[in-house]
Motif scaffolding. Structure first.
Motif, PDB file in Angstrom:
ATOM      1  N   ALA A  49       0.239  -1.565  -0.030  1.00 41.69           N
ATOM      2  CA  ALA A  49      -0.298  -0.028   0.316  1.00 41.69           C
ATOM      3  C   ALA A  49       0.786   1.014   0.359  1.00 41.69           C
ATOM      4  CB  ALA A  49      -0.533   0.096   0.964  1.00 41.69           C
ATOM      5  N   PRO A  50       2.024   0.555   1.002  1.00 39.53           N
ATOM      6  CA  PRO A  50       2.805   2.532   1.005  1.00 39.53           C
ATOM      7  C   PRO A  50       3.366   2.530  -0.502  1.00 39.53           C
ATOM      8  CG  PRO A  50       3.381   1.328   2.458  1.00 39.53           C
ATOM      9  CD  PRO A  50       2.256   0.135   2.060  1.00 39.53           C
ATOM     10  N   ARG A  51       3.930   1.771  -0.780  1.00 38.66           N
ATOM     11  CA  ARG A  51       4.600   1.493  -2.176  1.00 38.66           C
ATOM     12  C   ARG A  51       3.531   1.895  -3.651  1.00 38.66           C
ATOM     13  NH1 ARG A  51       8.047  -4.129  -1.933  1.00 38.66           N
ATOM     14  NH2 ARG A  51       9.473  -3.881  -1.377  1.00 38.66           N
ATOM     15  N   ILE A  52       2.788   2.001  -3.671  1.00 38.59           N
ATOM     16  CA  ILE A  52       1.717   2.121  -4.121  1.00 38.59           C
ATOM     17  C   ILE A  52       1.658   3.746  -4.244  1.00 38.59           C
ATOM     18  CG2 ILE A  52      -1.077   2.128  -4.690  1.00 38.59           C
ATOM     19  CD1 ILE A  52      -1.061  -1.065  -4.351  1.00 38.59           C
ATOM     20  N   SER A  53       1.052   4.464  -3.040  1.00 39.83           N
ATOM     21  CA  SER A  53       0.448   5.882  -2.876  1.00 39.83           C
ATOM     22  C   SER A  53       1.659   6.217  -3.021  1.00 39.83           C
ATOM     23  CB  SER A  53       0.952   5.784  -0.831  1.00 39.83           C
ATOM     24  OG  SER A  53      -0.421   5.218  -0.691  1.00 39.83           O
ATOM     25  N   ALA A  54       3.137   5.811  -3.200  1.00 38.19           N
ATOM     26  CA  ALA A  54       4.602   6.594  -3.212  1.00 38.19           C
ATOM     27  C   ALA A  54       4.297   6.782  -4.845  1.00 38.19           C
ATOM     28  CB  ALA A  54       5.493   5.996  -3.028  1.00 38.19           C
ATOM     29  N   LEU A  55       4.387   5.614  -5.307  1.00 37.71           N
ATOM     30  CA  LEU A  55       3.942   5.484  -6.886  1.00 37.71           C
ATOM     31  C   LEU A  55       3.577   7.272  -7.577  1.00 37.71           C
ATOM     32  CD1 LEU A  55       5.273   4.386  -9.359  1.00 37.71           C
ATOM     33  CD2 LEU A  55       3.188   2.343  -9.671  1.00 37.71           C
ATOM     34  N   LEU A  56       2.223   6.683  -6.750  1.00 39.58           N
ATOM     35  CA  LEU A  56       0.779   7.505  -7.226  1.00 39.58           C
ATOM     36  C   LEU A  56       0.896   9.229  -6.821  1.00 39.58           C
ATOM     37  CD1 LEU A  56      -2.746   5.802  -7.197  1.00 39.58           C
ATOM     38  CD2 LEU A  56      -1.515   5.792  -8.447  1.00 39.58           C
ATOM     39  N   ALA A  57       1.811   8.866  -5.733  1.00 37.22           N
ATOM     40  CA  ALA A  57       2.529  10.268  -5.614  1.00 37.22           C
ATOM     41  C   ALA A  57       3.497  11.106  -6.786  1.00 37.22           C
ATOM     42  CB  ALA A  57       2.894  11.225  -4.340  1.00 37.22           C
ATOM     43  N   ALA A  58       4.580   9.646  -7.006  1.00 37.45           N
ATOM     44  CA  ALA A  58       5.632  10.555  -7.838  1.00 37.45           C
ATOM     45  C   ALA A  58       4.590  11.052  -9.350  1.00 37.45           C
ATOM     46  CB  ALA A  58       6.582   9.450  -8.683  1.00 37.45           C
ATOM     47  N   ALA A  59       3.197  10.000  -9.847  1.00 35.02           N
ATOM     48  CA  ALA A  59       3.276  10.541 -10.843  1.00 35.02           C
ATOM     49  C   ALA A  59       1.822  11.036 -11.441  1.00 35.02           C
ATOM     50  CB  ALA A  59       2.678   9.263 -11.680  1.00 35.02           C
ATOM     51  N   GLY A  60       1.960  12.133  -9.719  1.00 39.59           N
ATOM     52  CA  GLY A  60       0.910  13.744  -9.860  1.00 39.59           C
ATOM     53  C   GLY A  60       0.151  13.241 -10.147  1.00 39.59           C
ATOM     54  N   VAL A  61      -0.812  11.883  -9.438  1.00 45.02           N
ATOM     55  CA  VAL A  61      -2.382  11.222  -9.770  1.00 45.02           C
ATOM     56  C   VAL A  61      -2.680  10.901  -8.477  1.00 45.02           C
ATOM     57  CG1 VAL A  61      -3.415   9.069 -10.824  1.00 45.02           C
ATOM     58  CG2 VAL A  61      -1.150   9.769 -11.886  1.00 45.02           C
ATOM     59  N   ALA A  62      -4.387  11.007  -7.846  1.00 44.35           N
ATOM     60  CA  ALA A  62      -4.887  11.012  -6.706  1.00 44.35           C
ATOM     61  C   ALA A  62      -5.250  10.178  -6.978  1.00 44.35           C
ATOM     62  CB  ALA A  62      -5.418  12.263  -6.522  1.00 44.35           C
ATOM     63  N   PRO A  63      -5.530   9.242  -6.265  1.00 44.82           N
ATOM     64  CA  PRO A  63      -6.667   7.381  -6.450  1.00 44.82           C
ATOM     65  C   PRO A  63      -7.513   7.853  -6.788  1.00 44.82           C
ATOM     66  CG  PRO A  63      -4.990   7.810  -4.328  1.00 44.82           C
ATOM     67  CD  PRO A  63      -5.101   8.976  -4.079  1.00 44.82           C
ATOM     68  N   ARG A  64      -8.227   8.670  -6.606  1.00 48.83           N
ATOM     69  CA  ARG A  64      -9.764   8.863  -7.140  1.00 48.83           C
ATOM     70  C   ARG A  64      -9.904   9.121  -8.998  1.00 48.83           C
ATOM     71  NH1 ARG A  64      -8.666  13.323  -4.105  1.00 48.83           N
ATOM     72  NH2 ARG A  64      -8.134  15.476  -5.195  1.00 48.83           N
ATOM     73  N   GLU A  65      -8.613   9.505  -9.216  1.00 51.74           N
ATOM     74  CA  GLU A  65      -8.227   9.635 -10.711  1.00 51.74           C
ATOM     75  C   GLU A  65      -8.370   8.818 -11.650  1.00 51.74           C
ATOM     76  OE1 GLU A  65      -6.180  13.841 -11.828  1.00 51.74           O
ATOM     77  OE2 GLU A  65      -5.343  13.145  -9.745  1.00 51.74           O
ATOM     78  N   LEU A  66      -7.689   7.385 -10.837  1.00 54.43           N
ATOM     79  CA  LEU A  66      -7.667   6.359 -11.010  1.00 54.43           C
ATOM     80  C   LEU A  66      -8.923   5.912 -12.118  1.00 54.43           C
ATOM     81  CD1 LEU A  66      -5.156   4.278  -9.053  1.00 54.43           C
ATOM     82  CD2 LEU A  66      -4.730   5.427 -11.034  1.00 54.43           C
ATOM     83  N   GLY A  67      -8.721   5.009 -13.324  1.00 55.85           N
ATOM     84  CA  GLY A  67      -9.735   4.464 -14.520  1.00 55.85           C
ATOM     85  C   GLY A  67     -10.199   3.447 -13.993  1.00 55.85           C
ATOM     86  N   ALA A  68      -8.477   2.408 -13.880  1.00 53.21           N
ATOM     87  CA  ALA A  68      -8.423   1.371 -14.552  1.00 53.21           C
ATOM     88  C   ALA A  68      -7.620   0.289 -13.715  1.00 53.21           C
ATOM     89  CB  ALA A  68      -8.654   0.983 -15.440  1.00 53.21           C
ATOM     90  N   ILE A  69      -7.882  -1.057 -12.911  1.00 60.26           N
ATOM     91  CA  ILE A  69      -6.500  -1.702 -12.014  1.00 60.26           C
ATOM     92  C   ILE A  69      -5.972  -2.573 -13.204  1.00 60.26           C
ATOM     93  CG2 ILE A  69      -6.644  -2.043 -10.015  1.00 60.26           C
ATOM     94  CD1 ILE A  69      -6.625   0.299  -9.823  1.00 60.26           C
ATOM     95  N   ALA A  70      -5.279  -2.715 -12.647  1.00 58.62           N
ATOM     96  CA  ALA A  70      -4.696  -4.512 -13.896  1.00 58.62           C
ATOM     97  C   ALA A  70      -3.262  -4.842 -12.760  1.00 58.62           C
ATOM     98  CB  ALA A  70      -3.833  -4.115 -15.338  1.00 58.62           C
ATOM     99  N   CYS A  71      -3.912  -6.107 -12.541  1.00 56.89           N
ATOM    100  CA  CYS A  71      -3.238  -6.728 -11.688  1.00 56.89           C
ATOM    101  C   CYS A  71      -2.401  -8.512 -12.117  1.00 56.89           C
ATOM    102  CB  CYS A  71      -4.168  -7.699 -10.930  1.00 56.89           C
ATOM    103  SG  CYS A  71      -2.859  -8.402  -9.192  1.00 56.89           S
ATOM    104  N   GLY A  72      -1.244  -8.846 -11.661  1.00 59.43           N
ATOM    105  CA  GLY A  72      -1.002 -10.169 -12.252  1.00 59.43           C
ATOM    106  C   GLY A  72      -1.256 -11.180 -10.996  1.00 59.43           C
ATOM    107  N   LEU A  73      -2.020 -12.024 -11.899  1.00 61.31           N
ATOM    108  CA  LEU A  73      -2.723 -13.572 -11.151  1.00 61.31           C
ATOM    109  C   LEU A  73      -1.751 -14.610 -11.219  1.00 61.31           C
ATOM    110  CD1 LEU A  73      -5.943 -13.212 -13.786  1.00 61.31           C
ATOM    111  CD2 LEU A  73      -5.274 -12.017 -10.978  1.00 61.31           C
ATOM    112  N   GLY A  74      -0.386 -14.035 -11.066  1.00 64.42           N
ATOM    113  CA  GLY A  74       0.086 -15.626 -10.978  1.00 64.42           C
ATOM    114  C   GLY A  74      -0.039 -16.191 -12.847  1.00 64.42           C
ATOM    115  N   PRO A  75       1.274 -17.704 -12.467  1.00 64.65           N
ATOM    116  CA  PRO A  75       1.024 -18.569 -11.709  1.00 64.65           C
ATOM    117  C   PRO A  75       2.592 -17.132 -10.819  1.00 64.65           C
ATOM    118  CG  PRO A  75       2.048 -18.930 -13.808  1.00 64.65           C
ATOM    119  CD  PRO A  75       1.242 -18.278 -14.058  1.00 64.65           C
ATOM    120  N   GLY A  76       3.087 -18.669  -9.958  1.00 65.21           N
ATOM    121  CA  GLY A  76       4.176 -18.075  -8.959  1.00 65.21           C
ATOM    122  C   GLY A  76       4.027 -17.719  -8.059  1.00 65.21           C
TER     123      GLY A  76
END
Length: 246
Positions: A49-76
């Motif tokens: 969670a803090p890493r995501i917050s830091a990345l969004l801050a570096a990009a200048g994006v507020a969480p509420r501005e996100l319009g799509a999420i992508a996630c690795g599902l595995g395998p792994g």
């Protein structure tokens, strides 16, 4: 219309994160910020969670501005895949936005921005690998066959000879099976510790532009086989404790 896309993966010994803009109308994708964290020896869950917050801050994006999420599902790594997916589901539900599921092998295939035919490899242990072939172009990894969990020899036997003759194997699995790779393939291959930001963005952008989103309620991690616990192979780390009150 331009949409902010956040992508994450914790299915390998690295946490990979990426955020950027996508436009489905024009088919364009622009990465804005990426991050790759080495998690060998410590769990990624406490820091995700803090890493995501830091990345969004570096990009200048507020969480509420996100319009799509992508996630690795595995395998792994089983736990890592679940952590990322639970986080991604929470974000998609909270923001009421689409969620795109990604193969971690597709993410690994894009590591170091390799181009051409690529065999994504992860060490599945017990004599097996997780593997899938892709063609990696400027628009990301194009899948050529399904993800597999089996011995490397079986993977190579089932791939077209022309693919093996030109491909590079990429991923953490390269080190684990290096001695079993054909000499020419081994010389072209690239051992990396895990997923990285550029590979994650390549897979996420392609999925968000070309594929339908997943059903957030039913999408699940991809394991390809049972865990040690499910097989009854776990060895307790300490003798069982019996409460004196029982």
């Amino acid at each position: 219309m331009t949409t902010w896309l956040l992508a994450l993966d914790t299915s390998t010994p690295r946490t990979a994160l990426a955020v950027g803009r996508i436009d489905r109308a024009t088919g364009s994708a622009q990465p804005v910020a990426e991050a790759t964290h080495d998690d060998r020896g410590r769990p990624a869950s406490a820091e995700l969670a803090p890493r995501i917050s830091a990345l969004l801050a570096a990009a200048g994006v507020a969480p509420r501005e996100l319009g799509a999420i992508a996630c690795g599902l595995g395998p792994g790594m089983f736990t890592g895949s679940r952590v990322a997916l639970a986080t991604a589901k929470g974000l998609a539900l909270g923001l009421d936005c689409p969620l795109f599921g990604l193969s971690t092998l597709a993410i690994v295939a894009g590591a170091e921005r390799v181009r051409g035919p690529v065999l994504g490899l992860l060490d599945a242990r017990r004599g097996d690998v997780y593997a899938a072939p892709f063609h990696l172009g400027d628009d990301g990894p194009e899948r050529l066959a399904d993800d597999r969990c089996c011995p490397l020899e079986q993977v190579l036997a089932e791939l077209p000879a022309e693919f093996v003759a030109r491909a590079r194997a990429v991923g953490p699995g390269v080190s684990a099976v290096a001695s079993a790779l054909p000499a020419e393939l081994r010389a072209r291959s690239l051992a990396v510790p895990g997923a990285d930001g550029p590979g994650l963005w390549a897979a996420a952008a392609r999925a968000a532009l070309r594929e339908a989103p997943a059903d957030v309620a039913t999408v699940d991690a991809v394991y390809l086989r049972a865990s040690y616990a499910e097989l009854g192979l776990n060895t307790p780390k300490r003798p069982p404790y019996r409460s004196p009150f029982v």
